[in-house]
Design a protein around this motif. Structure first.
Motif, PDB file in Angstrom:
ATOM      1  N   ASN A   1      43.287  -0.185 -13.691  1.00 35.10           N
ATOM      2  CA  ASN A   1      41.586  -0.448 -12.228  1.00 35.10           C
ATOM      3  C   ASN A   1      40.630  -1.453 -12.851  1.00 35.10           C
ATOM      4  OD1 ASN A   1      42.491   2.154 -10.319  1.00 35.10           O
ATOM      5  ND2 ASN A   1      42.094   3.184 -13.076  1.00 35.10           N
ATOM      6  N   TRP A   2      40.770  -2.619 -12.374  1.00 38.66           N
ATOM      7  CA  TRP A   2      40.009  -3.289 -12.777  1.00 38.66           C
ATOM      8  C   TRP A   2      38.621  -3.873 -11.626  1.00 38.66           C
ATOM      9  CZ3 TRP A   2      39.769  -6.349 -17.159  1.00 38.66           C
ATOM     10  CH2 TRP A   2      38.881  -7.661 -16.952  1.00 38.66           C
ATOM     11  N   PRO A   3      37.698  -2.963 -13.245  1.00 41.95           N
ATOM     12  CA  PRO A   3      36.347  -2.900 -11.883  1.00 41.95           C
ATOM     13  C   PRO A   3      35.248  -4.191 -12.130  1.00 41.95           C
ATOM     14  CG  PRO A   3      36.018  -2.547 -14.889  1.00 41.95           C
ATOM     15  CD  PRO A   3      37.435  -3.378 -14.846  1.00 41.95           C
TER      16      PRO A   3
ATOM     17  N   GLU B   1      44.970   1.003 -20.395  1.00 40.45           N
ATOM     18  CA  GLU B   1      45.342   1.390 -19.357  1.00 40.45           C
ATOM     19  C   GLU B   1      44.740   1.764 -17.738  1.00 40.45           C
ATOM     20  OE1 GLU B   1      49.217   3.968 -17.289  1.00 40.45           O
ATOM     21  OE2 GLU B   1      48.202   4.829 -19.261  1.00 40.45           O
ATOM     22  N   TYR B   2      43.420   2.267 -17.966  1.00 38.98           N
ATOM     23  CA  TYR B   2      42.834   2.186 -16.778  1.00 38.98           C
ATOM     24  C   TYR B   2      42.122   1.114 -16.712  1.00 38.98           C
ATOM     25  CZ  TYR B   2      38.641   3.098 -14.711  1.00 38.98           C
ATOM     26  OH  TYR B   2      37.149   4.043 -13.388  1.00 38.98           O
TER      27      TYR B   2
ATOM     28  N   TYR C   1      33.483   7.581 -17.221  1.00 38.36           N
ATOM     29  CA  TYR C   1      33.900   9.074 -18.393  1.00 38.36           C
ATOM     30  C   TYR C   1      34.574   8.047 -19.625  1.00 38.36           C
ATOM     31  CZ  TYR C   1      36.986  12.446 -19.371  1.00 38.36           C
ATOM     32  OH  TYR C   1      37.682  13.232 -20.205  1.00 38.36           O
ATOM     33  N   MET C   2      35.284   6.721 -18.773  1.00 36.62           N
ATOM     34  CA  MET C   2      36.135   5.893 -20.203  1.00 36.62           C
ATOM     35  C   MET C   2      36.072   6.044 -21.194  1.00 36.62           C
ATOM     36  SD  MET C   2      39.506   6.763 -18.934  1.00 36.62           S
ATOM     37  CE  MET C   2      40.508   7.313 -17.821  1.00 36.62           C
ATOM     38  N   ILE C   3      34.784   5.001 -21.320  1.00 34.47           N
ATOM     39  CA  ILE C   3      34.270   4.724 -21.870  1.00 34.47           C
ATOM     40  C   ILE C   3      33.824   5.641 -23.269  1.00 34.47           C
ATOM     41  CG2 ILE C   3      31.954   3.165 -22.791  1.00 34.47           C
ATOM     42  CD1 ILE C   3      32.466   2.328 -20.173  1.00 34.47           C
TER      43      ILE C   3
ATOM     44  N   LEU D   1      46.144   6.783 -28.882  1.00 37.20           N
ATOM     45  CA  LEU D   1      46.153   7.106 -27.422  1.00 37.20           C
ATOM     46  C   LEU D   1      45.550   6.982 -27.087  1.00 37.20           C
ATOM     47  CD1 LEU D   1      48.241  10.764 -28.701  1.00 37.20           C
ATOM     48  CD2 LEU D   1      49.557   7.687 -27.366  1.00 37.20           C
ATOM     49  N   SER D   2      44.043   7.798 -26.948  1.00 42.60           N
ATOM     50  CA  SER D   2      42.905   7.007 -26.676  1.00 42.60           C
ATOM     51  C   SER D   2      42.278   6.477 -26.020  1.00 42.60           C
ATOM     52  CB  SER D   2      41.259   7.883 -26.679  1.00 42.60           C
ATOM     53  OG  SER D   2      41.118   7.686 -27.774  1.00 42.60           O
ATOM     54  N   ILE D   3      42.424   4.988 -27.143  1.00 38.60           N
ATOM     55  CA  ILE D   3      42.721   2.933 -26.858  1.00 38.60           C
ATOM     56  C   ILE D   3      43.386   3.032 -25.914  1.00 38.60           C
ATOM     57  CG2 ILE D   3      42.878   1.558 -28.082  1.00 38.60           C
ATOM     58  CD1 ILE D   3      41.305   2.673 -30.355  1.00 38.60           C
TER      59      ILE D   3
END
Length: 173
Positions: free
Chosen positions: A28-30, A23-24, A76-78, A16-18
């Motif tokens: 939101n393509w950085p 999805e992020y 934060y996502m990383i 789920l975290s992957i």
């Protein structure tokens, strides 16, 4: 019971975290945001190539869709994904850090955090006021009640000096 729960729910949490992190990054393509002088050099090269007059005011504009690769949300996502992986690898001590994800989409908690951090100076002064009140009580206890402080099995109440009295008051009230 603990290893069973860790190794059954752990992979589900990791999957789920992957999913959340991918999805992020899909939504939101950085983008790498270079310093402004790189964009000015690029505009100058383009103007020389097209034989147009160089306008330094016209530069690269960042839209509201652009996400910085080193922005707070991306980092934060990383870290969130890293904590999920480390939790499964090392007996689950990193799972509490994943609970901070609750704050990410909860407007009420975001407002509470903003209120606490914005009024941090006021909160520090309130804490200092509390210490002053406890100190006044410790002085009164040292002057009048120091014989009432006794050593029991559950609490070591010392009041031979003002410092010991202050410590006992702060620790046990």
């Amino acid at each position: 019971f603990e290893p069973f729960v860790l190794y059954t729910l752990g992979p589900i949490h990791l999957i789920l975290s992957i999913w959340i992190v991918s999805e992020y990054f899909l939504i939101n393509w950085p983008h790498f945001k270079l310093p402004l002088f790189f964009y000015r050099i690029w505009e100058r090269i383009k103007s020389l190539k097209d034989r147009k007059k160089f306008n330094p005011a016209k530069g690269h504009r960042v839209t509201c869709i652009d996400v910085k690769i080193f922005g707070a949300q991306t980092i934060y996502m990383i870290i969130f994904l890293l904590c999920s992986i480390l939790s499964l690898a090392f007996s689950g001590y990193f799972y509490p850090f994943c609970l901070l994800f609750i704050i990410y989409n909860n407007d009420l908690l975001i407002r509470v955090l903003r209120a606490v951090t914005k009024n941090g100076k006021s909160l520090i002064w309130v804490a200092i006021l509390g210490l002053i009140v406890l100190f006044i009580y410790a002085v009164i206890a040292f002057a009048l009640l120091h014989n009432q402080f006794i050593i029991t099995d559950s609490a070591n109440l010392y009041c031979d000096t003002l410092a010991q009295c202050m410590y006992s008051v702060m620790r046990y009230g």
